[in-house]
Scaffold this motif. Structure first.
Motif, PDB file in Angstrom:
ATOM      1  N   SER A  92     -37.146 -48.090  53.005  1.00 53.02           N
ATOM      2  CA  SER A  92     -36.023 -47.152  53.033  1.00 53.02           C
ATOM      3  C   SER A  92     -34.918 -47.667  53.956  1.00 53.02           C
ATOM      4  O   SER A  92     -33.724 -47.556  53.639  1.00 53.02           O
ATOM      5  CB  SER A  92     -36.501 -45.776  53.486  1.00 53.02           C
ATOM      6  N   ALA A  93     -35.301 -48.245  55.088  1.00 53.64           N
ATOM      7  CA  ALA A  93     -34.298 -48.806  56.002  1.00 53.64           C
ATOM      8  C   ALA A  93     -33.565 -49.974  55.360  1.00 53.64           C
ATOM      9  O   ALA A  93     -32.338 -50.117  55.513  1.00 53.64           O
ATOM     10  CB  ALA A  93     -34.981 -49.249  57.296  1.00 53.64           C
ATOM     11  N   ARG A  94     -34.293 -50.811  54.627  1.00 50.61           N
ATOM     12  CA  ARG A  94     -33.634 -51.925  53.929  1.00 50.61           C
ATOM     13  C   ARG A  94     -32.712 -51.395  52.839  1.00 50.61           C
ATOM     14  O   ARG A  94     -31.639 -51.965  52.595  1.00 50.61           O
ATOM     15  CB  ARG A  94     -34.683 -52.874  53.347  1.00 50.61           C
ATOM     16  N   MET A  95     -33.095 -50.284  52.214  1.00 55.20           N
ATOM     17  CA  MET A  95     -32.249 -49.667  51.197  1.00 55.20           C
ATOM     18  C   MET A  95     -30.957 -49.149  51.835  1.00 55.20           C
ATOM     19  O   MET A  95     -29.853 -49.326  51.290  1.00 55.20           O
ATOM     20  CB  MET A  95     -33.027 -48.544  50.521  1.00 55.20           C
ATOM     21  N   ASP A  96     -31.081 -48.517  52.999  1.00 54.82           N
ATOM     22  CA  ASP A  96     -29.892 -48.029  53.717  1.00 54.82           C
ATOM     23  C   ASP A  96     -28.976 -49.175  54.086  1.00 54.82           C
ATOM     24  O   ASP A  96     -27.741 -49.076  53.969  1.00 54.82           O
ATOM     25  CB  ASP A  96     -30.314 -47.296  54.986  1.00 54.82           C
ATOM     26  N   ALA A  97     -29.568 -50.295  54.538  1.00 53.60           N
ATOM     27  CA  ALA A  97     -28.766 -51.454  54.934  1.00 53.60           C
ATOM     28  C   ALA A  97     -28.010 -52.017  53.740  1.00 53.60           C
ATOM     29  O   ALA A  97     -26.834 -52.386  53.850  1.00 53.60           O
ATOM     30  CB  ALA A  97     -29.667 -52.525  55.560  1.00 53.60           C
ATOM     31  N   PHE A  98     -28.673 -52.083  52.590  1.00 49.36           N
ATOM     32  CA  PHE A  98     -27.995 -52.572  51.379  1.00 49.36           C
ATOM     33  C   PHE A  98     -26.833 -51.653  51.002  1.00 49.36           C
ATOM     34  O   PHE A  98     -25.726 -52.125  50.712  1.00 49.36           O
ATOM     35  CB  PHE A  98     -28.995 -52.664  50.226  1.00 49.36           C
ATOM     36  N   LEU A  99     -27.069 -50.363  51.010  1.00 48.25           N
ATOM     37  CA  LEU A  99     -26.039 -49.413  50.612  1.00 48.25           C
ATOM     38  C   LEU A  99     -24.854 -49.425  51.556  1.00 48.25           C
ATOM     39  O   LEU A  99     -23.692 -49.276  51.140  1.00 48.25           O
ATOM     40  CB  LEU A  99     -26.629 -48.001  50.529  1.00 48.25           C
ATOM     41  N   SER A 100     -25.117 -49.636  52.860  1.00 53.72           N
ATOM     42  CA  SER A 100     -24.013 -49.668  53.823  1.00 53.72           C
ATOM     43  C   SER A 100     -23.108 -50.848  53.575  1.00 53.72           C
ATOM     44  O   SER A 100     -21.886 -50.781  53.812  1.00 53.72           O
ATOM     45  CB  SER A 100     -24.571 -49.702  55.245  1.00 53.72           C
ATOM     46  N   LYS A 101     -23.663 -51.955  53.098  1.00 57.03           N
ATOM     47  CA  LYS A 101     -22.854 -53.147  52.805  1.00 57.03           C
ATOM     48  C   LYS A 101     -22.003 -52.931  51.553  1.00 57.03           C
ATOM     49  O   LYS A 101     -20.962 -53.601  51.377  1.00 57.03           O
ATOM     50  CB  LYS A 101     -23.749 -54.356  52.614  1.00 57.03           C
ATOM     51  N   GLN A 102     -22.453 -52.035  50.683  1.00 63.54           N
ATOM     52  CA  GLN A 102     -21.703 -51.794  49.439  1.00 63.54           C
ATOM     53  C   GLN A 102     -20.587 -50.789  49.628  1.00 63.54           C
ATOM     54  O   GLN A 102     -19.704 -50.652  48.780  1.00 63.54           O
ATOM     55  CB  GLN A 102     -22.654 -51.292  48.324  1.00 63.54           C
ATOM     56  N   ALA A 103     -20.642 -50.028  50.722  1.00 64.17           N
ATOM     57  CA  ALA A 103     -19.670 -48.945  50.942  1.00 64.17           C
ATOM     58  C   ALA A 103     -18.276 -49.499  51.211  1.00 64.17           C
ATOM     59  O   ALA A 103     -18.100 -50.573  51.766  1.00 64.17           O
ATOM     60  CB  ALA A 103     -20.139 -48.084  52.101  1.00 64.17           C
TER      61      ALA A 103
END
Length: 339
Positions: free
Chosen positions: A328-339
């Motif tokens: 889940s933390a890796r998912m959050d990190a990926f999404l933050s880079k896409q924002a």
């Protein structure tokens, strides 16, 4: 003559939760082995908190010579090779839990005669492993070579049930990401390569209907059955079912980005890749004519996935969900880079 007796190791999970009451309704006496602490006031239903993988415990139950054993335990190849003679010799009908994941991607729709991964794959790493799908193939072969015909092989598709929140799957995501992130209002990340690929998901209640009607059924002896609805959905369509049922949000990534989210351990990442490349990215359109013929059921008897997911997700609304915090933390990190 007394009621026929059925033993179900691992019978409190996604399949057993629905199968057990079906068998009771059909007039069987059922004993369930589970690590869970479960009780019943029904004299025809007994629960035992035990580990069927323990040799002593297994032999103690086998000595009772049940009419039917429906075994929901998963075995590595070498273990099953050692114990299958005793399993087959102490019951009139033994159900082996295989998986629809044994099928390669060479026949659409998928029937029981479709080629298996073990027989056609060119992936040397996969074939050298005891990966879930490969182990299931090899255990099937052990049964075929046993010289007996008192077995029935079940190849269930993806099953979802409130009895096991881990079964709320979406492509390669399990309930330990789908459920908690949905409850937190966070999107999940899915591989865009999967969104138009056909998937096979079946409600646990329909699995109970199918399997119960194969019990003590002469047409099931020495046979293989794909246990699945024939409803056709894509992973994108199933994501929309989750969205409509519980407001799930999702974003898309490449397959490699998705695998990086699932695991940062090279060995585990390779296993995740096998599960994606050799199942979730295969077109899983199921022809379930064989199990319908053997059981007398019709496709119209089965729950549409949009209704089944809504029903089971609502039933699980207040149940604590497992949580894969690292992914889940890796998912959050990926999404933050896409924002």
């Amino acid at each position: 003559m007394g009621k026929k007796r059925v033993l179900i190791p691992g019978g409190t999970g996604a399949m057993g939760t629905f199968l057990v009451p079906e068998l009771i309704r059909l007039g069987y006496a059922v004993d369930v082995i589970s690590k869970d602490d479960v009780h019943s006031d029904n004299p025809d239903l007994r629960y035992y908190q035990a580990d069927f993988c323990d040799d002593g415990i297994r032999n103690e139950f086998l000595a009772k010579n049940y009419d039917v054993i429906i075994n929901f335990m998963h075995y590595h190849t070498d273990v099953f090779r050692n114990i299958h003679p005793s399993l087959l010799s102490h019951t009139g009908q033994y159900f082996f839990l295989s998986s629809y994941r044994v099928y390669a991607d060479e026949k659409v729709p998928v029937t029981e005669e479709a080629p298996r991964l073990l027989d056609v794959s060119k992936d040397a790493g996969l074939l050298a492993s005891d990966d879930y799908a490969i182990a299931k193939c090899r255990c099937e072969d052990i049964l075929h070579a046993s010289g007996k015909k008192n077995w029935t092989i079940l190849r269930p598709a993806i099953i979802y049930s409130h009895a096991n929140l881990y079964t709320f799957k979406l492509v390669s995501l399990n309930g330990d990401l789908v459920m908690p992130r949905t409850r937190m209002g966070k999107p999940v990340v899915l591989p865009r390569e999967a969104m138009n690929v056909h998937a096979a998901m079946t409600w646990g209640g329909d699995v109970g209907k199918m399997v119960s009607r194969l019990v003590d059924n002469p047409a099931a002896m020495g046979e293989i059955f794909t246990i699945s609805s024939a409803e056709v959905n894509t992973w994108g369509g199933i994501a929309e079912c989750y969205k409509n049922a519980v407001g799930l949000q999702y974003a898309l990534a490449s397959k490699d980005e998705f695998l990086d989210i699932l695991s940062n351990n090279p060995e585990d990442r390779e296993c995740q890749r096998w599960g994606l490349d050799y199942d979730r990215l295969f077109d899983r359109v199921i022809d379930n004519a064989k199990v319908l013929k053997a059981t007398g059921l019709k496709q119209s008897d089965f729950m549409p996935i949009r209704d089944g997911l809504k029903l089971e997700l609502e039933a699980a609304a207040n149940t604590p969900a497992p949580f894969n915090k690292a992914a889940s933390a890796r998912m959050d990190a990926f999404l933050s880079k896409q924002a």
